[in-house]
Design an enzyme around this catalytic site. Structure first.
Site, PDB file in Angstrom:
ATOM      1  N   GLU A 268       0.873  -1.184   0.007  1.00  0.00           N
ATOM      2  CA  GLU A 268       0.063   0.059   0.088  1.00  0.00           C
ATOM      3  C   GLU A 268       0.845   1.303   0.055  1.00  0.00           C
ATOM      4  O   GLU A 268       1.652   1.560   0.965  1.00  0.00           O
ATOM      5  CB  GLU A 268      -0.646   0.100   1.436  1.00  0.00           C
ATOM      6  CG  GLU A 268      -1.657  -1.131   1.565  1.00  0.00           C
ATOM      7  CD  GLU A 268      -3.085  -1.069   1.186  1.00  0.00           C
ATOM      8  OE1 GLU A 268      -3.404  -0.184   1.420  1.00  0.00           O
ATOM      9  OE2 GLU A 268      -3.601  -1.891   0.935  1.00  0.00           O
ATOM     10  N   CYS A 307      -3.630   7.866   4.143  1.00  0.00           N
ATOM     11  CA  CYS A 307      -3.328   7.237   2.858  1.00  0.00           C
ATOM     12  C   CYS A 307      -4.600   7.408   1.933  1.00  0.00           C
ATOM     13  O   CYS A 307      -4.589   7.342   0.613  1.00  0.00           O
ATOM     14  CB  CYS A 307      -3.047   5.486   2.742  1.00  0.00           C
ATOM     15  SG  CYS A 307      -4.004   4.638   4.028  1.00  0.00           S
TER      16      CYS A 307
HETATM   17  P1  NDP Z   1       8.594   4.844   4.350  1.00  0.00           P
HETATM   18  O1  NDP Z   1       8.304   4.170   3.363  1.00  0.00           O
HETATM   19  O2  NDP Z   1       9.684   5.622   4.847  1.00  0.00           O
HETATM   20  O3  NDP Z   1       8.467   3.773   5.979  1.00  0.00           O
HETATM   21  C1  NDP Z   1       7.376   2.994   5.960  1.00  0.00           C
HETATM   22  C2  NDP Z   1       7.896   1.930   6.696  1.00  0.00           C
HETATM   23  O4  NDP Z   1       8.814   1.193   5.854  1.00  0.00           O
HETATM   24  C3  NDP Z   1       8.361   2.277   7.887  1.00  0.00           C
HETATM   25  O5  NDP Z   1       8.104   1.420   9.121  1.00  0.00           O
HETATM   26  C4  NDP Z   1       9.897   2.326   7.822  1.00  0.00           C
HETATM   27  O6  NDP Z   1      10.538   2.117   8.990  1.00  0.00           O
HETATM   28  C5  NDP Z   1       9.886   1.022   6.760  1.00  0.00           C
HETATM   29  N1  NDP Z   1      11.215   0.948   6.092  1.00  0.00           N
HETATM   30  C6  NDP Z   1      11.744   2.028   5.526  1.00  0.00           C
HETATM   31  N2  NDP Z   1      13.044   1.639   4.988  1.00  0.00           N
HETATM   32  C7  NDP Z   1      12.811   0.239   4.874  1.00  0.00           C
HETATM   33  C8  NDP Z   1      13.623  -0.643   4.345  1.00  0.00           C
HETATM   34  N3  NDP Z   1      14.727  -0.374   3.408  1.00  0.00           N
HETATM   35  N4  NDP Z   1      13.272  -2.080   4.581  1.00  0.00           N
HETATM   36  C9  NDP Z   1      12.067  -2.320   5.437  1.00  0.00           C
HETATM   37  N5  NDP Z   1      11.507  -1.362   6.069  1.00  0.00           N
HETATM   38  C10 NDP Z   1      11.953  -0.172   5.854  1.00  0.00           C
HETATM   39  O7  NDP Z   1       7.336   5.956   4.540  1.00  0.00           O
HETATM   40  P2  NDP Z   1       6.821   6.863   6.042  1.00  0.00           P
HETATM   41  O8  NDP Z   1       5.860   6.032   6.900  1.00  0.00           O
HETATM   42  O9  NDP Z   1       8.125   7.578   6.280  1.00  0.00           O
HETATM   43  O10 NDP Z   1       6.055   7.699   5.081  1.00  0.00           O
HETATM   44  C11 NDP Z   1       6.529   8.562   4.076  1.00  0.00           C
HETATM   45  C12 NDP Z   1       5.576   8.636   2.870  1.00  0.00           C
HETATM   46  O11 NDP Z   1       4.867   7.602   2.703  1.00  0.00           O
HETATM   47  C13 NDP Z   1       4.295   9.610   3.193  1.00  0.00           C
HETATM   48  O12 NDP Z   1       4.745  10.721   3.060  1.00  0.00           O
HETATM   49  C14 NDP Z   1       3.383   9.251   2.164  1.00  0.00           C
HETATM   50  O13 NDP Z   1       3.670   9.808   1.125  1.00  0.00           O
HETATM   51  C15 NDP Z   1       3.435   7.826   2.194  1.00  0.00           C
HETATM   52  N6  NDP Z   1       2.590   7.024   2.785  1.00  0.00           N
HETATM   53  C16 NDP Z   1       1.724   6.412   2.226  1.00  0.00           C
HETATM   54  C17 NDP Z   1       0.576   5.668   2.892  1.00  0.00           C
HETATM   55  C18 NDP Z   1      -0.360   4.803   1.873  1.00  0.00           C
HETATM   56  O14 NDP Z   1      -0.889   3.754   2.367  1.00  0.00           O
HETATM   57  N7  NDP Z   1      -0.656   5.208   0.723  1.00  0.00           N
HETATM   58  C19 NDP Z   1       0.540   5.539   4.240  1.00  0.00           C
HETATM   59  C20 NDP Z   1       1.514   6.356   4.916  1.00  0.00           C
HETATM   60  C21 NDP Z   1       2.688   6.963   4.378  1.00  0.00           C
HETATM   61  P3  NDP Z   1      11.347   3.215   9.725  1.00  0.00           P
HETATM   62  O15 NDP Z   1      10.144   4.247  10.212  1.00  0.00           O
HETATM   63  O16 NDP Z   1      12.133   2.726  10.945  1.00  0.00           O
HETATM   64  O17 NDP Z   1      12.330   3.886   8.718  1.00  0.00           O
END
Ligand code: NDP
Length: 691
Positions: A268, A307
């Site tokens: 997602e 989202c």
């Molecule tokens: P990220 O993609 O940065 O993080 C999402 C999750 O992935 C976090 O738990 C993060 O952990 C983890 N993660 C990051 N890098 C890795 C990796 N290499 N391997 C495994 N896990 C990883 O998204 P954010 O939550 O920071 O949100 C950023 C953007 O995502 C928002 O600005 C928005 O645009 C989008 N978003 C979209 C959503 C949707 O469903 N459409 C919902 C929420 C966000 P950690 O926090 O520890 O880095």
């Protein structure tokens, strides 16, 4: 570290722990600070440095999975229900901590109560829609040979793997629980990895879950901090459900274990959801007001960090000015500030870094848009410090005709862009330029508009809300994913699918086509299969309690001839005087019957008279009939008989009776089936009743 940190302790800096391989793990380093979204104070620190990820995966596979799979779906569902009740009773401390994520009370309700509600919903669906067993049958039996000695049936079984759940920062509670519930029901242990920014709330909820002892050990583990090399540990029976940015999704998609190793990945990611105002709507219509309210709610709940939030406001050109004025007027009333202040309607973004991201996205959008409402430099706050708190006042933009950016750039905050259209085709084409979204709203009271727009939008969306004056009062709103409806969207939205009731459970399970003889298939499925052995014994099966009844127990009834007098009597008695039962001449002209035929319900009623055992006994009630089909007309003087066989026995965990499904086949004097159906009864677990 105290395993039960109180709220006071959370106000001083605490290093979050992971729950790994049966114990709480604390990293050896100091960790990264996590700051209060509104005040900038340190809430906690986070680190997963030194965490043994291989041991976690091993523990899930060797301890959690077997423990879960030894439970039936109903037992798993009761554990979820007990957990939901437990979390509900203790939710005040989750609310108290949630404020530090920038959330108002209303925002927290979406996260905390929404998450607990999802647990309740899956618990209830698991009990009502899944068998009290460990496998699920899918679809009907397929006869594969001439005599019926070789048949096929699809079944779902639990995978002996682990479900890894990587969540976004915006829903630290709901995000975990909505993924945990279906995986748990499916018999898969979960390793949850919340986004670091708000992981202190997830960690608290996991602590309460673990200390409750309600879930089998190993069925839930937590990574506080980076997921490190977790995907390296996964194999083909494992899955990853990811919510977050398209960027991280891309990294995960390129992992060798996903590309070549058979690890299933559900995504997602970014979604440029829209709300379309129908061309039929005028400013004085109730739908106009509903549209405005919907857009403002989606821009401001969770400060637009959802989202499902509405990023694109697609409106007819002729009414765009009125829409902009109405939105601007309503947005001006939204008070922004520290969510601890009860007069604040919109709190802070999750972090200053997140606010920078939104500002960057707004700069990109401004390449082809202008500001309609809001202040690029930040409007006034009711209270709070813009330097330390991640505050951002709502911003409404208007896109130039043909603008590209609003369809490509996702400002993950309180920002939306008005886009105008002329004609339904253009509205649909604009929505589709989002390249796949989680949800769209269509606000219209015109049936033709509703059909054309929904059919145009559906291939590009996981969910479409049709909003008008008739459903508005009960509508759950644009932004709320519901446990019983699919959440996920094609294309840019990630292509994943979550929720949707039992669909979400089945996503985690393996579907297999089993080909076998009816007897062996019955042994595998625990459900009697047409063609399998039928046992006729001296004791009538209606005299047997659930303890004595066996799959395959059968009643072969005596025969009964259906007379013309029976048919006439039934017609007069019930008032069903349809000509095929009463008018010989007209019935003769009916191409299907060619003469008077018995009512189908007369046949079923007579069959009941043939199989029933009338005296008080363990059969408590007949609660329905499934799959009733009338196959051959029954004419006057035909002779019928019925065979009733125990097909499925489902004892209820919470009652002293259970459900018995009987396969019923009514045949005529030539042995041809005239009606087939399942009779559904409630039968006491013991008889004479012990109570
Ligand atoms: P990220 O993609 O940065 O993080 C999402 C999750 O992935 C976090 O738990 C993060 O952990 C983890 N993660 C990051 N890098 C890795 C990796 N290499 N391997 C495994 N896990 C990883 O998204 P954010 O939550 O920071 O949100 C950023 C953007 O995502 C928002 O600005 C928005 O645009 C989008 N978003 C979209 C959503 C949707 O469903 N459409 C919902 C929420 C966000 P950690 O926090 O520890 O880095």
């Amino acid at each position: 570290m105290d395993p039960n940190p109180s709220m006071e302790e959370f106000s001083v800096s605490t290093l979050l722990e992971s729950y790994a391989a049966g114990g709480w793990f604390r990293a050896a380093d100091e960790g990264q600070p996590l700051l209060d979204a509104a005040t900038g104070e340190e809430v906690a620190r986070i680190s997963s440095c030194g965490l043994d990820l291989a041991a976690m995966v091993g523990h899930a596979r060797e301890t959690g999975g077997p423990a879960l799979r030894s439970l039936t779906f109903h037992e798993r569902a009761s554990a979820l229900k007990a957990l939901a009740k437990h979390l509900l009773a203790g939710k005040d401390e989750f609310y108290a901590l949630s404020v530090r994520t920038g959330a108002t009370v209303r925002d927290t309700a979406v996260d905390v109560d929404g998450g607990i509600g999802t647990l309740f919903s899956f618990a209830s669906k698991g009990t009502r829609e899944l068998p009290n067993d460990t496998i699920v049958l899918d679809g009907a039996l397929e006869r594969l040979g001439k005599t019926g000695a070789f048949v096929g049936q699809h079944i779902y079984t639990s995978r002996p793997g682990v479900a890894v759940q990587i969540n976004a920062f915006n829903f630290p509670v709901w995000g975990m629980l909505e993924k945990l519930a279906p995986a748990f029901l499916a018999g898969l242990p979960t390793i949850v990895k919340p986004a670091s920014q708000t992981a202190y709330l997830t960690e608290l909820v996991v602590r309460r879950i673990i200390e409750s002892g309600l879930l089998p050990e190993g069925s839930l583990q937590l990574i506080s901090g980076s997921a490190g090399s977790l995907l390296d540990e996964l194999t083909m029976q494992d899955s990853v459900a990811f919510t977050g940015s398209a960027h991280t999704a891309g990294i995960l998609r390129r992992h060798p274990n996903v590309i070549d190793g058979g690890v299933r990945l559900g995504v997602e990611a970014d979604s440029l959801n829209c709300s379309v105002l129908g061309p039929d709507v005028k400013a004085e219509d109730p739908e106009f007001e509903l549209f405005i309210k919907g857009v403002v709610a989606e821009m401001t709940v969770k400060a637009g960090q959802k989202c499902t939030a509405i990023r694109r406001v697609i409106v007819p050109s002729r009414i765009a000015g009125e829409v902009e004025d109405a939105l601007a007027a309503r947005l001006a009333k939204i008070s922004v500030g520290d969510p601890r202040n009860p007069d604040v309607r919109m709190g802070a973004l999750a972090s200053l870094g997140q606010r920078d991201e939104v500002r960057k996205a707004v700069s990109s959008l401004l390449a082809s848009a202008e500001v309609v409402a809001g202040d690029l430099n930040g409007g006034p706050l009711l209270d709070g410090d813009t330097e330390r708190g991640a505050f951002l006042t709502p911003l409404l933009l208007r896109a130039a005709k043909g603008a590209v950016e609003p369809h490509n750039v996702e400002p993950f905050g309180p920002v939306s862009t008005v886009i105008t259209y002329d004609g339904i085709d253009e509205a649909v084409a604009l929505a589709a330029r989002g390249k796949g979204s989680l949800v769209a709203s269509v606000v219209t009271h015109d049936a033709d508009v509703a059909r054309s727009v929904v059919l145009g939008l559906a291939p590009w969306h996981g969910r479409v809300l049709l909003l008008d004056r008739d459903d508005a009062k009960e509508s759950t709103g644009h932004g709320s994913p519901l446990p019983m409806l699919v959440h996920g969207g094609p294309g840019r939205a990630g292509g994943g699918e979550e929720l949707g009731g039992i669909r979400a459970v089945l996503h985690h399970m393996q579907r297999t086509a089993v080909q076998a003889s009816p007897d062996l298939l019955t042994a595998v499925t625990g459900q009697w299969t047409t063609g399998a052995t039928q046992r006729v014994e001296d004791v009538h099966p209606f005299r047997k309690s659930l303890a004595d009844l066996r799959i395959g127990d059968t009643i072969k009834s005596a025969e009964r001839t259906v007379t013309l007098a029976d048919i006439e009597h039934f017609a007069e008695f019930t008032g069903d005087t349809f000509y095929a039962h009463t008018d010989a001449e007209a019935a003769a002209r009916n191409p299907l019957f060619g003469g008077i035929v018995a009512h189908g319900y007369l046949v079923v009623s007579l069959a009941a008279g043939l199989f029933v055992e009338p005296s008080p006994g363990p059969v408590l009630a007949n609660y329905g009939v499934d799959n009733l089909r009338f196959l051959t007309p029954v004419k006057a003087d035909d002779t019928i008989a019925v065979t009733l066989t125990v097909k499925q026995i489902k004892p209820r965990n919470s009652a002293d009776y259970g459900e018995v499904r009987w396969d019923a086949v009514v045949t005529n004097q030539e042995g041809s089936p005239v009606a087939t159906y399942d009779v559904l009864t409630l039968v006491a677990k013991t008889w004479p009743s012990e109570s």
